[in-house]
Design a protein around this motif. Structure first.
Motif, PDB file in Angstrom:
ATOM      1  N   GLN A   1     -12.289   2.200  53.566  1.00 43.74           N
ATOM      2  CA  GLN A   1     -12.078   0.662  53.641  1.00 43.74           C
ATOM      3  C   GLN A   1     -13.426  -0.032  54.257  1.00 43.74           C
ATOM      4  O   GLN A   1     -13.317  -0.873  55.192  1.00 43.74           O
TER       5      GLN A   1
ATOM      6  N   ARG B   1     -13.770  -3.840  55.553  1.00 48.45           N
ATOM      7  CA  ARG B   1     -13.631  -4.027  56.963  1.00 48.45           C
ATOM      8  C   ARG B   1     -14.821  -4.525  57.565  1.00 48.45           C
ATOM      9  O   ARG B   1     -15.053  -5.145  58.632  1.00 48.45           O
TER      10      ARG B   1
ATOM     11  N   LEU C   1     -11.303   4.166  59.475  1.00 48.35           N
ATOM     12  CA  LEU C   1     -10.756   3.483  58.413  1.00 48.35           C
ATOM     13  C   LEU C   1     -11.910   3.328  57.211  1.00 48.35           C
ATOM     14  O   LEU C   1     -11.644   3.534  56.114  1.00 48.35           O
TER      15      LEU C   1
ATOM     16  N   SER D   1     -13.136   6.274  55.574  1.00 48.37           N
ATOM     17  CA  SER D   1     -11.966   6.873  54.448  1.00 48.37           C
ATOM     18  C   SER D   1     -12.017   5.859  53.418  1.00 48.37           C
ATOM     19  O   SER D   1     -11.245   5.812  52.314  1.00 48.37           O
TER      20      SER D   1
END
Length: 169
Positions: free
Chosen positions: A55, A58, A50, A53
């Motif tokens: 993000q 995070r 994630l 991709s």
């Protein structure tokens, strides 16, 4: 140095971080089993696919996500033990910079290691441990600069605090 330790001002940054972590955990726990990876992902845990991709946030939010009550309890005890002392020594701004940058960098290192292994097996990681280890490093630096002492705390006392923090963390 002695003047800094006599400073009995509340360690606002430490308290703020503990409160934010506990609130985040309470909200997360209200929506399911906080020990489940899927819930951690929903609330911002670090998961390399994630992050890769797009993000990247995070890497920051994972500092506030915890898996289960023992996880948050241990991290918050360690944060209080180290945080109160260190914040009074270096001030709230430096303290927050060290905490946040250490936590984000710990998540980056986790991600780089996972990508380097090229196994395709990724873990969901979260918690304040990386940030707390950064605080431990900063506390050790302050102790070394002061020849093994921080006010009334000797080198043995500092080592005891670190061991306690590692145990709870």
């Amino acid at each position: 140095m002695q003047e800094l330790l006599k400073n009995k001002k509340l360690p606002y940054a430490t308290i703020l971080l503990v409160v934010l972590n506990v609130i985040w955990f309470a909200v997360e726990s209200a929506h399911g089993d906080s020990e489940e990876a899927y819930l951690g992902i929903l609330y911002g845990a670090q998961f390399t696919p994630l992050v890769m991709s797009g993000q990247s946030w995070r890497l920051f939010t994972a500092l506030f996500v915890h898996f289960g009550s023992s996880h948050i309890y241990g991290n918050m005890i360690a944060l209080l033990i180290i945080g109160i002392t260190l914040e009074r020594l270096i001030g709230p701004i430096r303290f927050l910079v060290i905490y946040l940058s250490s936590g984000v960098m710990a998540n980056v290192v986790t991600m780089v290691i996972e990508l380097g292994m090229k196994s395709g097996d990724y873990i969901v990681s979260a918690g304040a441990s990386g940030a707390i280890f950064g605080l431990i490093g900063a506390l050790l630096y302050v102790a070394i600069r002061n020849r093994g002492r921080i006010g009334d705390i000797s080198g043995k006392g500092i080592i005891f605090m670190i061991i306690l923090s590692l145990y709870y963390g």
